[in-house]
Every structure is written in structure tokens, then in C-alpha cells.
Motif scaffolding. Structure first.
Motif, PDB file in Angstrom:
ATOM      1  N   VAL A 100       0.816  -1.217   0.000  1.00 12.27           N
ATOM      2  CA  VAL A 100       0.000   0.000   0.000  1.00 12.27           C
ATOM      3  C   VAL A 100       0.853   1.271   0.000  1.00 12.27           C
ATOM      4  CG1 VAL A 100      -1.987  -1.077   1.102  1.00 12.27           C
ATOM      5  CG2 VAL A 100      -0.159  -0.156   2.518  1.00 12.27           C
ATOM      6  N   GLU A 101       2.098   1.151  -0.418  1.00  7.67           N
ATOM      7  CA  GLU A 101       2.990   2.297  -0.336  1.00  7.67           C
ATOM      8  C   GLU A 101       2.536   3.467  -1.208  1.00  7.67           C
ATOM      9  OE1 GLU A 101       3.908  -0.756  -0.777  1.00  7.67           O
ATOM     10  OE2 GLU A 101       5.325  -1.296   0.795  1.00  7.67           O
ATOM     11  N   VAL A 102       1.810   3.171  -2.281  1.00 12.08           N
ATOM     12  CA  VAL A 102       1.437   4.237  -3.216  1.00 12.08           C
ATOM     13  C   VAL A 102      -0.073   4.457  -3.243  1.00 12.08           C
ATOM     14  CG1 VAL A 102       3.452   3.960  -4.695  1.00 12.08           C
ATOM     15  CG2 VAL A 102       1.450   2.535  -5.095  1.00 12.08           C
ATOM     16  N   LEU A 103      -0.766   4.172  -2.167  1.00 13.23           N
ATOM     17  CA  LEU A 103      -2.205   4.410  -2.123  1.00 13.23           C
ATOM     18  C   LEU A 103      -2.523   5.876  -2.362  1.00 13.23           C
ATOM     19  CD1 LEU A 103      -3.537   2.263   0.864  1.00 13.23           C
ATOM     20  CD2 LEU A 103      -3.988   1.936  -1.566  1.00 13.23           C
ATOM     21  N   HIS A 104      -1.732   6.735  -1.729  1.00 13.17           N
ATOM     22  CA  HIS A 104      -1.930   8.181  -1.884  1.00 13.17           C
ATOM     23  C   HIS A 104      -0.619   8.865  -1.515  1.00 13.17           C
ATOM     24  CE1 HIS A 104      -3.479  12.248  -1.187  1.00 13.17           C
ATOM     25  NE2 HIS A 104      -4.539  11.891  -1.879  1.00 13.17           N
ATOM     26  N   GLU A 105      -0.255   9.878  -2.283  1.00 13.94           N
ATOM     27  CA  GLU A 105       1.051  10.511  -2.075  1.00 13.94           C
ATOM     28  C   GLU A 105       1.180  11.212  -0.724  1.00 13.94           C
ATOM     29  OE1 GLU A 105      -0.128  14.619  -4.522  1.00 13.94           O
ATOM     30  OE2 GLU A 105       1.633  13.439  -5.073  1.00 13.94           O
ATOM     31  N   LYS A 106       0.061  11.561  -0.099  1.00 17.35           N
ATOM     32  CA  LYS A 106       0.112  12.264   1.179  1.00 17.35           C
ATOM     33  C   LYS A 106      -0.336  11.395   2.355  1.00 17.35           C
ATOM     34  CE  LYS A 106      -0.265  16.918  -0.698  1.00 17.35           C
ATOM     35  NZ  LYS A 106      -0.950  18.241  -0.611  1.00 17.35           N
ATOM     36  N   VAL A 107      -0.414  10.098   2.114  1.00 17.33           N
ATOM     37  CA  VAL A 107      -0.789   9.158   3.171  1.00 17.33           C
ATOM     38  C   VAL A 107       0.324   8.147   3.362  1.00 17.33           C
ATOM     39  CG1 VAL A 107      -2.441   7.417   3.958  1.00 17.33           C
ATOM     40  CG2 VAL A 107      -3.249   9.399   2.666  1.00 17.33           C
ATOM     41  N   GLN A 108       0.880   8.085   4.549  1.00 15.95           N
ATOM     42  CA  GLN A 108       1.881   7.073   4.882  1.00 15.95           C
ATOM     43  C   GLN A 108       1.177   5.970   5.670  1.00 15.95           C
ATOM     44  OE1 GLN A 108       5.413   6.993   4.199  1.00 15.95           O
ATOM     45  NE2 GLN A 108       4.932   4.882   4.766  1.00 15.95           N
ATOM     46  N   VAL A 109       1.344   4.733   5.245  1.00 14.85           N
ATOM     47  CA  VAL A 109       0.702   3.595   5.913  1.00 14.85           C
ATOM     48  C   VAL A 109       1.736   2.848   6.744  1.00 14.85           C
ATOM     49  CG1 VAL A 109      -0.584   1.453   5.609  1.00 14.85           C
ATOM     50  CG2 VAL A 109      -1.007   3.380   4.081  1.00 14.85           C
ATOM     51  N   LEU A 110       1.398   2.569   7.984  1.00 16.88           N
ATOM     52  CA  LEU A 110       2.264   1.827   8.886  1.00 16.88           C
ATOM     53  C   LEU A 110       1.529   0.607   9.411  1.00 16.88           C
ATOM     54  CD1 LEU A 110       4.897   1.672  10.620  1.00 16.88           C
ATOM     55  CD2 LEU A 110       3.646   2.935  12.377  1.00 16.88           C
ATOM     56  N   PHE A 111       2.139  -0.581   9.269  1.00 16.95           N
ATOM     57  CA  PHE A 111       1.540  -1.816   9.770  1.00 16.95           C
ATOM     58  C   PHE A 111       2.070  -2.141  11.159  1.00 16.95           C
ATOM     59  CE2 PHE A 111      -0.981  -3.432   6.349  1.00 16.95           C
ATOM     60  CZ  PHE A 111      -0.448  -2.870   5.205  1.00 16.95           C
ATOM     61  N   LEU A 112       1.168  -2.473  12.052  1.00 16.09           N
ATOM     62  CA  LEU A 112       1.556  -2.931  13.380  1.00 16.09           C
ATOM     63  C   LEU A 112       2.138  -4.335  13.275  1.00 16.09           C
ATOM     64  CD1 LEU A 112      -1.599  -1.739  15.363  1.00 16.09           C
ATOM     65  CD2 LEU A 112       0.673  -0.709  15.413  1.00 16.09           C
ATOM     66  N   PRO A 113       2.964  -4.740  14.224  1.00 17.17           N
ATOM     67  CA  PRO A 113       3.545  -6.081  14.199  1.00 17.17           C
ATOM     68  C   PRO A 113       2.453  -7.153  14.263  1.00 17.17           C
ATOM     69  CG  PRO A 113       4.673  -4.697  15.793  1.00 17.17           C
ATOM     70  CD  PRO A 113       3.465  -3.943  15.359  1.00 17.17           C
ATOM     71  N   PRO A 114       2.691  -8.324  13.675  1.00 15.13           N
ATOM     72  CA  PRO A 114       1.699  -9.409  13.715  1.00 15.13           C
ATOM     73  C   PRO A 114       1.401  -9.855  15.142  1.00 15.13           C
ATOM     74  CG  PRO A 114       3.415  -9.860  12.088  1.00 15.13           C
ATOM     75  CD  PRO A 114       3.883  -8.682  12.886  1.00 15.13           C
ATOM     76  N   ASN A 115       0.168 -10.280  15.355  1.00 12.80           N
ATOM     77  CA  ASN A 115      -0.262 -10.896  16.619  1.00 12.80           C
ATOM     78  C   ASN A 115      -0.107  -9.975  17.827  1.00 12.80           C
ATOM     79  OD1 ASN A 115      -0.690 -13.370  15.177  1.00 12.80           O
ATOM     80  ND2 ASN A 115       1.510 -13.753  15.313  1.00 12.80           N
ATOM     81  N   THR A 116      -0.249  -8.692  17.621  1.00 14.21           N
ATOM     82  CA  THR A 116      -0.135  -7.761  18.754  1.00 14.21           C
ATOM     83  C   THR A 116      -1.365  -6.866  18.883  1.00 14.21           C
ATOM     84  OG1 THR A 116       1.007  -6.116  17.376  1.00 14.21           O
ATOM     85  CG2 THR A 116       2.377  -7.676  18.614  1.00 14.21           C
ATOM     86  N   THR A 117      -2.469  -7.242  18.236  1.00 18.10           N
ATOM     87  CA  THR A 117      -3.665  -6.414  18.251  1.00 18.10           C
ATOM     88  C   THR A 117      -4.153  -6.132  19.658  1.00 18.10           C
ATOM     89  OG1 THR A 117      -4.378  -7.164  16.072  1.00 18.10           O
ATOM     90  CG2 THR A 117      -6.069  -6.264  17.504  1.00 18.10           C
ATOM     91  N   ALA A 118      -4.154  -7.157  20.508  1.00 17.10           N
ATOM     92  CA  ALA A 118      -4.654  -6.985  21.876  1.00 17.10           C
ATOM     93  C   ALA A 118      -3.812  -5.985  22.658  1.00 17.10           C
ATOM     94  CB  ALA A 118      -4.668  -8.333  22.598  1.00 17.10           C
ATOM     95  N   LEU A 119      -2.544  -5.831  22.263  1.00 18.10           N
ATOM     96  CA  LEU A 119      -1.638  -4.945  22.991  1.00 18.10           C
ATOM     97  C   LEU A 119      -1.696  -3.515  22.501  1.00 18.10           C
ATOM     98  CD1 LEU A 119       0.774  -4.396  24.929  1.00 18.10           C
ATOM     99  CD2 LEU A 119       2.288  -5.069  23.044  1.00 18.10           C
ATOM    100  N   ASN A 120      -1.631  -3.348  21.171  1.00 16.18           N
ATOM    101  CA  ASN A 120      -1.385  -1.994  20.678  1.00 16.18           C
ATOM    102  C   ASN A 120      -2.343  -1.505  19.601  1.00 16.18           C
ATOM    103  OD1 ASN A 120      -0.562  -3.429  18.446  1.00 16.18           O
ATOM    104  ND2 ASN A 120       1.616  -3.211  18.877  1.00 16.18           N
TER     105      ASN A 120
END
Length: 281
Positions: free
Chosen positions: A195-215
Motif C-alpha cells: 500500500v505504499e502508493v495508495l496516496h502521495e500524502k498518506v503514509q501507511v504503517l503496519f503494526l507487528p503481527p499478533n499484537t492487536t490486543a496490545l497496541n
């Protein structure tokens, strides 16, 4: 969100190294996360389209909070009654009635300032009979559909371009801020990984796997609150209907409770979420 900023930063910094599909994961010192969790992550992960910290003043903090967005979805069994009630037991005995298995998916997205945009809503039908005379674009949710009512990459992109971008751009314009944002996602299968090029003014950051409950900020705050509000509202409507019609039973009511009613209750439950609920984790 504010209370969990150090957990988020620690978890991201401990995750996998840079790949073609993920933003880089560099070392983050907890003391650097004191101002805002979105800012500390972005500064260490090359998020060039995310505004850098200006000064330690109110406006600088406001820019960071409004520019950091988090999205998550949840499944909702929209007719399911509480497990330990007589109603739930009665459901099991009703022939051919499978209300508890009828599912939809609701997408929630908000920023660290506590602002939430219109929920996304995925159901199995393009236009259910309950909406026969309704304009789907004017619903209090952003309506999408597929056969299993699940988030897919295609539906995510539909939500991103036709709901997320317009609503966030409108919000930032009203606040007088430039449209440069950081969108934080988890690694759910329905989220496209490239998703790096979804939009030039939007930076996408993925959280680490299996950490939804934490963060994942949406989970303990918004999603939990909306689901609790939803259950209370459905039960309140049920009790009101039974009080007004002595011949109505629970199963009859649940059969008449349609997806339009569900959308109405979701919107009502969502409206009751306070800004402090969004940024409390």
C-alpha cells in the motif's frame, strides 16, 4: 491511545525489519514517545509524508494528534442475544431460526485527537430488501458488500478511496491543517500489504503481527464501547416492543429486526462514543 503510546512504540520497534510491504521498524526509545505515539513511530520509520514535530506547544500537539489515524474492523453478529439469557436459550429451540449466525463487519477509524469518521459497514447483500426505497449513499454508515460479509483487499480499497480519504480531507480542511497523514493498520488478511502508493500524502504503517490486543487503539476503546452500546440498545428496543404488544414474543421480534434496524442501532451506538474513549488507550 495516549495511555498506550509506549506499548505501541515498543511493539513496533521489536518487529520485523524493512520489507517491500512494510514500513521500516527501527529502534525506538520509550522516552521519545512522550509527546504522541503516532509521531514517535513516524520519526523512526521514514514516514516523510507525516508532519514532523513542530514545537512542544498546543498547536504542534494538535497537528500530530489529527494526523495520526488508526483503523480496525470487527465482526458483529447483529441479532445475537446474550449467551446466559432465556432469550438465547429460546433461540436454539426455534425451528429454522439462526439469528445468532447472521453476521456483518463494521470498520472503525479515528485519530489521536478523538475524532471518528463514518463507520464502514460490510454485509452480504448489495441492497437488502429493508433498504429498497433508501439511497445507500445517504446511510449513516459507508455501505459495502460481499457474500461472506468479510473485509477483503478490494473492499478495503473501496473504503480507503471513497470513505476514508474524503472524510479525513474534509475534517483537516475544517480544522485548517494540511492533508498529510499517517494511517496505522494491523496485519489482518483483508488489508492489502502493498500500500505504499495508495496516496502521495498518506503514509501507511503496519503494526507487528499478533499484537492487536496490545497496541490496537480501536479495540479496547471504540470497538468494545460500540458493541456494549449496541447490545444495550437492542435489548432496550426489545423490551419496549414487548411492552407495547402483549402478543409479541422474542423470536417474532428478532425475525422482524432487519439489517436496516441493525444499521440504525450501530449508528446510534457509534454516536455515543466520546472523544476521550478514542484516545484513552
Amino acid at each position: 491511545m495516549k495511555k498506550r503510546e509506549k506499548d505501541i512504540c515498543d511493539a513496533v520497534s521489536a518487529s520485523a525489519p524493512r520489507s517491500a510491504k512494510h514500513v521500516s521498524q527501527a529502534s525506538i526509545r520509550p522516552e521519545e514517545c512522550e509527546d504522541d505515539w503516532g509521531g514517535c513511530i513516524s520519526r523512526h520509520h521514514g514516514c516523510k509524508s507525516f508532519p514532523s514535530r513542530v514545537e512542544s506547544n498546543t498547536r504542534g500537539a494538535g497537528i500530530q494528534a489529527r494526523a495520526s489515524w488508526n483503523m480496525d474492523e470487527t465482526g458483529l453478529f447483529w441479532k445475537k442475544m446474550p449467551q446466559r439469557t432465556f432469550i438465547a436459550q429460546d433461540e436454539r429451540r426455534a425451528p429454522g431460526f439462526k439469528a445468532a449466525k447472521d453476521r456483518c463487519t463494521v470498520l472503525f477509524c479515528g485519530n489521536a485527537a478523538g475524532h471518528l469518521i463514518r463507520p464502514g459497514f460490510i454485509y452480504k447483500s448489495k441492497k437488502p430488501r429493508a433498504f429498497e426505497r433508501r439511497d445507500m449513499s445517504r446511510l449513516p454508515v459507508f455501505w459495502m458488500h460481499n457474500m461472506k460479509a468479510w473485509t477483503t483487499s478490494e473492499l478495503f480499497l473501496n473504503w480507503f478511496y471513497h470513505c476514508f480519504l474524503p472524510e479525513v480531507e474534509r475534517y483537516l480542511h475544517q480544522k485548517g491543517f494540511e492533508f498529510k497523514i499517517l494511517l496505522i493498520l494491523d496485519n489482518a488478511p483483508g488489508h492489502p500489504q502493498s500500500v505504499e502508493v495508495l496516496h502521495e500524502k498518506v503514509q501507511v504503517l503496519f503494526l507487528p503481527p499478533n499484537t492487536t490486543a496490545l497496541n490496537q487503539p480501536m479495540d479496547p476503546g471504540v470497538i468494545k464501547t460500540v458493541k456494549a452500546n449496541y447490545s444495550k440498545c437492542v435489548m432496550a428496543r426489545l423490551h419496549s416492543a414487548l411492552d407495547h404488544d402483549q402478543n409479541l414474543d422474542v423470536i417474532q421480534y428478532l425475525k422482524s429486526f432487519n439489517i436496516a434496524n441493525c444499521v440504525s442501532v450501530v449508528a446510534e451506538s457509534f454516536k455515543d462514543v466520546k472523544p476521550e474513549t478514542v484516545n484513552a488507550y
